[in-house]
Scaffold this active site. Structure first.
Site, PDB file in Angstrom:
ATOM      1  N   GLY A   1      38.485  77.845  64.746  1.00 44.79           N
ATOM      2  CA  GLY A   1      38.179  78.518  63.486  1.00 44.79           C
ATOM      3  C   GLY A   1      37.759  77.502  62.427  1.00 44.79           C
ATOM      4  O   GLY A   1      37.798  76.289  62.662  1.00 44.79           O
ATOM      5  N   GLN A   2      37.380  77.989  61.273  1.00 44.17           N
ATOM      6  CA  GLN A   2      36.924  77.088  60.196  1.00 44.17           C
ATOM      7  C   GLN A   2      38.003  76.072  59.824  1.00 44.17           C
ATOM      8  O   GLN A   2      37.770  74.862  59.801  1.00 44.17           O
ATOM      9  CB  GLN A   2      36.577  77.897  58.945  1.00 44.17           C
ATOM     10  CG  GLN A   2      35.422  78.855  59.092  1.00 44.17           C
ATOM     11  CD  GLN A   2      34.953  79.337  57.733  1.00 44.17           C
ATOM     12  OE1 GLN A   2      34.034  78.782  57.157  1.00 44.17           O
ATOM     13  NE2 GLN A   2      35.584  80.374  57.212  1.00 44.17           N
TER      14      GLN A   2
ATOM     15  N   LYS B   1      48.155  90.662  56.801  1.00 43.73           N
ATOM     16  CA  LYS B   1      48.501  89.296  56.380  1.00 43.73           C
ATOM     17  C   LYS B   1      49.830  89.314  55.598  1.00 43.73           C
ATOM     18  O   LYS B   1      50.639  88.397  55.724  1.00 43.73           O
ATOM     19  CB  LYS B   1      47.378  88.689  55.534  1.00 43.73           C
ATOM     20  CG  LYS B   1      46.087  88.421  56.298  1.00 43.73           C
ATOM     21  CD  LYS B   1      46.211  87.353  57.376  1.00 43.73           C
ATOM     22  CE  LYS B   1      46.411  85.964  56.812  1.00 43.73           C
ATOM     23  NZ  LYS B   1      46.410  84.956  57.926  1.00 43.73           N
TER      24      LYS B   1
ATOM     25  N   TYR C   1      48.820  80.296  56.904  1.00 41.57           N
ATOM     26  CA  TYR C   1      47.836  80.567  55.854  1.00 41.57           C
ATOM     27  C   TYR C   1      47.787  82.062  55.558  1.00 41.57           C
ATOM     28  O   TYR C   1      47.784  82.885  56.475  1.00 41.57           O
ATOM     29  CB  TYR C   1      46.453  80.054  56.270  1.00 41.57           C
ATOM     30  CG  TYR C   1      46.500  78.571  56.557  1.00 41.57           C
ATOM     31  CD1 TYR C   1      46.392  77.636  55.523  1.00 41.57           C
ATOM     32  CD2 TYR C   1      46.749  78.105  57.843  1.00 41.57           C
ATOM     33  CE1 TYR C   1      46.515  76.274  55.777  1.00 41.57           C
ATOM     34  CE2 TYR C   1      46.873  76.746  58.110  1.00 41.57           C
ATOM     35  CZ  TYR C   1      46.752  75.842  57.074  1.00 41.57           C
ATOM     36  OH  TYR C   1      46.883  74.499  57.316  1.00 41.57           O
TER      37      TYR C   1
ATOM     38  N   ASP D   1      47.094  82.505  72.833  1.00 38.42           N
ATOM     39  CA  ASP D   1      46.645  83.834  72.401  1.00 38.42           C
ATOM     40  C   ASP D   1      47.742  84.496  71.567  1.00 38.42           C
ATOM     41  O   ASP D   1      48.818  84.816  72.086  1.00 38.42           O
ATOM     42  CB  ASP D   1      46.301  84.681  73.630  1.00 38.42           C
ATOM     43  CG  ASP D   1      45.679  86.011  73.251  1.00 38.42           C
ATOM     44  OD1 ASP D   1      45.749  86.399  72.054  1.00 38.42           O
ATOM     45  OD2 ASP D   1      45.132  86.668  74.144  1.00 38.42           O
ATOM     46  N   LEU D   2      47.459  84.689  70.287  1.00 40.15           N
ATOM     47  CA  LEU D   2      48.470  85.249  69.381  1.00 40.15           C
ATOM     48  C   LEU D   2      48.738  86.729  69.620  1.00 40.15           C
ATOM     49  O   LEU D   2      49.680  87.281  69.053  1.00 40.15           O
ATOM     50  CB  LEU D   2      48.060  85.014  67.914  1.00 40.15           C
ATOM     51  CG  LEU D   2      48.623  83.733  67.279  1.00 40.15           C
ATOM     52  CD1 LEU D   2      48.169  82.489  67.989  1.00 40.15           C
ATOM     53  CD2 LEU D   2      48.287  83.657  65.800  1.00 40.15           C
TER      54      LEU D   2
ATOM     55  N   TYR E   1      43.459  87.196  62.732  1.00 42.97           N
ATOM     56  CA  TYR E   1      42.468  88.258  62.878  1.00 42.97           C
ATOM     57  C   TYR E   1      41.761  88.333  61.526  1.00 42.97           C
ATOM     58  O   TYR E   1      42.334  88.821  60.546  1.00 42.97           O
ATOM     59  CB  TYR E   1      43.165  89.574  63.223  1.00 42.97           C
ATOM     60  CG  TYR E   1      42.216  90.706  63.554  1.00 42.97           C
ATOM     61  CD1 TYR E   1      42.157  91.236  64.849  1.00 42.97           C
ATOM     62  CD2 TYR E   1      41.373  91.256  62.581  1.00 42.97           C
ATOM     63  CE1 TYR E   1      41.290  92.276  65.159  1.00 42.97           C
ATOM     64  CE2 TYR E   1      40.503  92.285  62.890  1.00 42.97           C
ATOM     65  CZ  TYR E   1      40.476  92.789  64.171  1.00 42.97           C
ATOM     66  OH  TYR E   1      39.606  93.815  64.469  1.00 42.97           O
ATOM     67  N   THR E   2      40.543  87.779  61.441  1.00 43.78           N
ATOM     68  CA  THR E   2      39.859  87.647  60.142  1.00 43.78           C
ATOM     69  C   THR E   2      38.648  88.575  59.986  1.00 43.78           C
ATOM     70  O   THR E   2      37.933  88.453  58.993  1.00 43.78           O
ATOM     71  CB  THR E   2      39.401  86.186  59.922  1.00 43.78           C
ATOM     72  OG1 THR E   2      38.612  85.787  61.040  1.00 43.78           O
ATOM     73  CG2 THR E   2      40.575  85.242  59.755  1.00 43.78           C
TER      74      THR E   2
ATOM     75  N   TYR F   1      43.421  94.453  56.670  1.00 44.04           N
ATOM     76  CA  TYR F   1      43.550  92.994  56.820  1.00 44.04           C
ATOM     77  C   TYR F   1      44.607  92.461  55.854  1.00 44.04           C
ATOM     78  O   TYR F   1      45.505  91.702  56.242  1.00 44.04           O
ATOM     79  CB  TYR F   1      42.193  92.339  56.564  1.00 44.04           C
ATOM     80  CG  TYR F   1      42.234  90.833  56.395  1.00 44.04           C
ATOM     81  CD1 TYR F   1      42.447  89.985  57.480  1.00 44.04           C
ATOM     82  CD2 TYR F   1      42.055  90.252  55.133  1.00 44.04           C
ATOM     83  CE1 TYR F   1      42.486  88.601  57.315  1.00 44.04           C
ATOM     84  CE2 TYR F   1      42.089  88.872  54.963  1.00 44.04           C
ATOM     85  CZ  TYR F   1      42.304  88.052  56.054  1.00 44.04           C
ATOM     86  OH  TYR F   1      42.340  86.688  55.882  1.00 44.04           O
TER      87      TYR F   1
HETATM   88  N1  LIG Z   1      37.872  82.734  55.622  1.00 46.84           N
HETATM   89  C1  LIG Z   1      38.342  83.074  54.420  1.00 46.84           C
HETATM   90  O1  LIG Z   1      37.582  83.309  53.468  1.00 46.84           O
HETATM   91  C2  LIG Z   1      39.836  83.159  54.179  1.00 46.84           C
HETATM   92  C3  LIG Z   1      40.283  83.560  52.917  1.00 46.84           C
HETATM   93  C4  LIG Z   1      41.656  83.642  52.687  1.00 46.84           C
HETATM   94  C5  LIG Z   1      42.546  83.325  53.681  1.00 46.84           C
HETATM   95  N2  LIG Z   1      42.090  82.958  54.908  1.00 46.84           N
HETATM   96  C6  LIG Z   1      43.074  82.656  55.946  1.00 46.84           C
HETATM   97  O2  LIG Z   1      42.919  81.293  56.304  1.00 46.84           O
HETATM   98  C7  LIG Z   1      43.212  81.119  57.697  1.00 46.84           C
HETATM   99  C8  LIG Z   1      42.062  80.406  58.369  1.00 46.84           C
HETATM  100  O3  LIG Z   1      40.879  81.185  58.207  1.00 46.84           O
HETATM  101  P1  LIG Z   1      39.486  80.743  58.835  1.00 46.84           P
HETATM  102  O4  LIG Z   1      38.441  80.999  57.811  1.00 46.84           O
HETATM  103  O5  LIG Z   1      39.614  79.403  59.449  1.00 46.84           O
HETATM  104  O6  LIG Z   1      39.343  81.849  59.973  1.00 46.84           O
HETATM  105  P2  LIG Z   1      38.326  81.894  61.189  1.00 46.84           P
HETATM  106  O7  LIG Z   1      37.259  80.874  61.018  1.00 46.84           O
HETATM  107  O8  LIG Z   1      37.963  83.326  61.385  1.00 46.84           O
HETATM  108  O9  LIG Z   1      39.225  81.418  62.405  1.00 46.84           O
HETATM  109  C9  LIG Z   1      40.261  82.208  62.899  1.00 46.84           C
HETATM  110  C10 LIG Z   1      40.557  81.722  64.291  1.00 46.84           C
HETATM  111  O10 LIG Z   1      41.590  82.553  64.810  1.00 46.84           O
HETATM  112  C11 LIG Z   1      41.299  82.767  66.145  1.00 46.84           C
HETATM  113  N3  LIG Z   1      41.923  83.961  66.670  1.00 46.84           N
HETATM  114  C12 LIG Z   1      41.614  85.263  66.414  1.00 46.84           C
HETATM  115  N4  LIG Z   1      42.402  86.069  67.151  1.00 46.84           N
HETATM  116  C13 LIG Z   1      43.201  85.254  67.880  1.00 46.84           C
HETATM  117  C14 LIG Z   1      44.204  85.477  68.842  1.00 46.84           C
HETATM  118  N5  LIG Z   1      44.548  86.720  69.248  1.00 46.84           N
HETATM  119  N6  LIG Z   1      44.835  84.416  69.386  1.00 46.84           N
HETATM  120  C15 LIG Z   1      44.488  83.159  69.019  1.00 46.84           C
HETATM  121  N7  LIG Z   1      43.532  82.871  68.142  1.00 46.84           N
HETATM  122  C16 LIG Z   1      42.899  83.922  67.564  1.00 46.84           C
HETATM  123  C17 LIG Z   1      39.794  82.866  66.239  1.00 46.84           C
HETATM  124  O11 LIG Z   1      39.424  82.617  67.561  1.00 46.84           O
HETATM  125  P3  LIG Z   1      37.921  82.814  68.095  1.00 46.84           P
HETATM  126  O12 LIG Z   1      37.201  81.557  67.631  1.00 46.84           O
HETATM  127  O13 LIG Z   1      38.088  82.872  69.573  1.00 46.84           O
HETATM  128  O14 LIG Z   1      37.423  84.066  67.480  1.00 46.84           O
HETATM  129  C18 LIG Z   1      39.368  81.820  65.241  1.00 46.84           C
HETATM  130  O15 LIG Z   1      39.157  80.573  65.872  1.00 46.84           O
HETATM  131  C19 LIG Z   1      43.516  82.504  58.231  1.00 46.84           C
HETATM  132  O16 LIG Z   1      44.905  82.710  58.193  1.00 46.84           O
HETATM  133  C20 LIG Z   1      42.871  83.442  57.219  1.00 46.84           C
HETATM  134  O17 LIG Z   1      43.535  84.689  57.182  1.00 46.84           O
HETATM  135  C21 LIG Z   1      40.750  82.849  55.170  1.00 46.84           C
END
Ligand SMILES: NC(=O)c1ccc[n+]([C@@H]2O[C@H](COP(=O)([O-])OP(=O)(O)OC[C@H]3O[C@@H](n4cnc5c(N)ncnc54)[C@H](OP(=O)(O)O)[C@@H]3O)[C@@H](O)[C@H]2O)c1
Length: 305
Positions: free
Chosen positions: A18-19, A136, A106, A43-44, A68-69, A132
């Site tokens: 993920g990012q 969270k 997070y 796998d979560l 799950y984003t 979502y």
């Molecule tokens: N992006 C935002 O703008 C934002 C804003 C506020 C808070 N956050 C929080 O910040 C954190 C990081 O976000 P991010 O932007 O890095 O998210 P992201 O890029 O969508 O990455 C999420 C990762 O979680 C993985 N994932 C999804 N379902 C899974 C499962 N069942 N088991 C294991 N891994 C799983 C995905 O795997 P795949 O690569 O296989 O899909 C992906 O690599 C998260 O907690 C998010 O809720 C994000």
């Protein structure tokens, strides 16, 4: 008690593709042995296997950016969103509590409804409006219930070099179209995945691995870049900076038209106000959070070089 220098800690990272997960692989590397696991490796959505995995590795620190984003998809896929964002967070916390490990998790601005006039502080009442956001919040509550020593970092508007995000979408659209319409009545702080990962590493290194664990200031903190912007202002800055680097674009900043969110309907409601007050994090951990433009410029330098 501070750790002895020769004890190399183990840090387990979920969601390593993920990012934020991708950047954590970099930022945590100097701290110890990093076990970075993608969805296939951890796998979560499978709580029993998740427990076994943690018991097998016995990490000193569990860092959980996996989530799950898919915000809009979650509206019709609540069970899956709650399993990953709620139940799994609770499982990780219970295992961290048993091991005496630190859990870094997070969360999101979506736990708020966005109706507050000013910036949100950690103690403000939560009221998520999307599935979502509710899932969270369920994760936050499960962690609190576990009694684990946990750091819950609520962030917003995350963009990283690895993965899909708003900045990349604006770049792609700016290359393809003469003009864009972008929402101008929702506000937050564009925050890079690198900043989230770097701040995580700073806190874990200084205050957990090298600090006095008995006084570690566990809890919920807001983590976002300095300043604020609307999506429209963010898009303008992305195209302005890309143009300044000599990138050929069809659209220019002046051709990005501001629209209200009501003209861009999406399945899940977004908070109009995602502005997070980060004073608690900055003061507790002596962290400097640079203005959002600095991080976004650096990100664009990376993406466009
Ligand atoms: N992006 C935002 O703008 C934002 C804003 C506020 C808070 N956050 C929080 O910040 C954190 C990081 O976000 P991010 O932007 O890095 O998210 P992201 O890029 O969508 O990455 C999420 C990762 O979680 C993985 N994932 C999804 N379902 C899974 C499962 N069942 N088991 C294991 N891994 C799983 C995905 O795997 P795949 O690569 O296989 O899909 C992906 O690599 C998260 O907690 C998010 O809720 C994000």
């Amino acid at each position: 008690m501070p750790r002895k220098a020769h004890q190399i800690p183990t840090l387990l990272v979920t969601g390593s593709n993920g990012q934020v997960g991708f950047e954590l692989r970099r930022s945590l590397a100097p701290l110890g042995i990093v076990i970075a696991l993608d969805r296939a490796g951890c796998d979560l959505s499978r709580p029993d296997a998740l427990r076994q995995l943690i018991r097998q590795h016995r990490p000193d620190v569990i860092v959980n950016p996996a989530a799950y984003t898919a915000v809009d998809k979650a509206e019709t896929d609540a069970e899956a969103a709650f399993a990953v964002n709620g139940t799994a967070a609770g499982v990780l916390a219970e295992e961290a509590e048993t091991l005496g490990s630190l859990l870094v998790h997070y969360s999101t601005d979506y736990v708020f409804d966005g109706r507050k006039a000013g910036r949100y502080v950690e103690s403000d009442a939560v009221n998520p409006e999307s599935v979502y956001g509710k899932s969270k919040l369920a994760g936050e509550q499960a962690i609190a219930k576990s009694g684990a020593t946990a750091l819950v970092l609520r962030t917003c508007w995350v963009a990283g070099a690895h993965g899909a995000n708003f900045a990349k979408t604006m770049l792609a659209q700016g290359r393809e179209r003469d003009s864009l319409c972008v929402v101008a009545d929702q506000f937050g702080a564009p925050t890079t995945a690198a900043l989230v990962a770097d701040v995580t590493a700073q806190i874990v290194a200084r205050h957990w691995l090298c600090g006095d664990r008995a006084t570690f200031a566990a809890g919920t903190y807001h983590l976002a870049a300095g300043g604020e912007a609307s999506w429209h202002a963010y898009a303008v800055e992305v195209l302005r900076y890309a143009a300044s680097l000599g990138i050929a674009l069809k659209a220019d900043p002046a051709s990005i038209l501001p629209i209200p969110a009501s003209e861009y309907p999406l399945a899940a409601p977004r908070p109009a106000n995602s502005r997070l007050d980060t004073s608690k994090l900055r003061e507790t951990f002596d962290i400097h959070l640079p203005d959002w433009q600095q991080g976004i410029h650096f990100l664009l330098d990376q993406i466009l070089s």
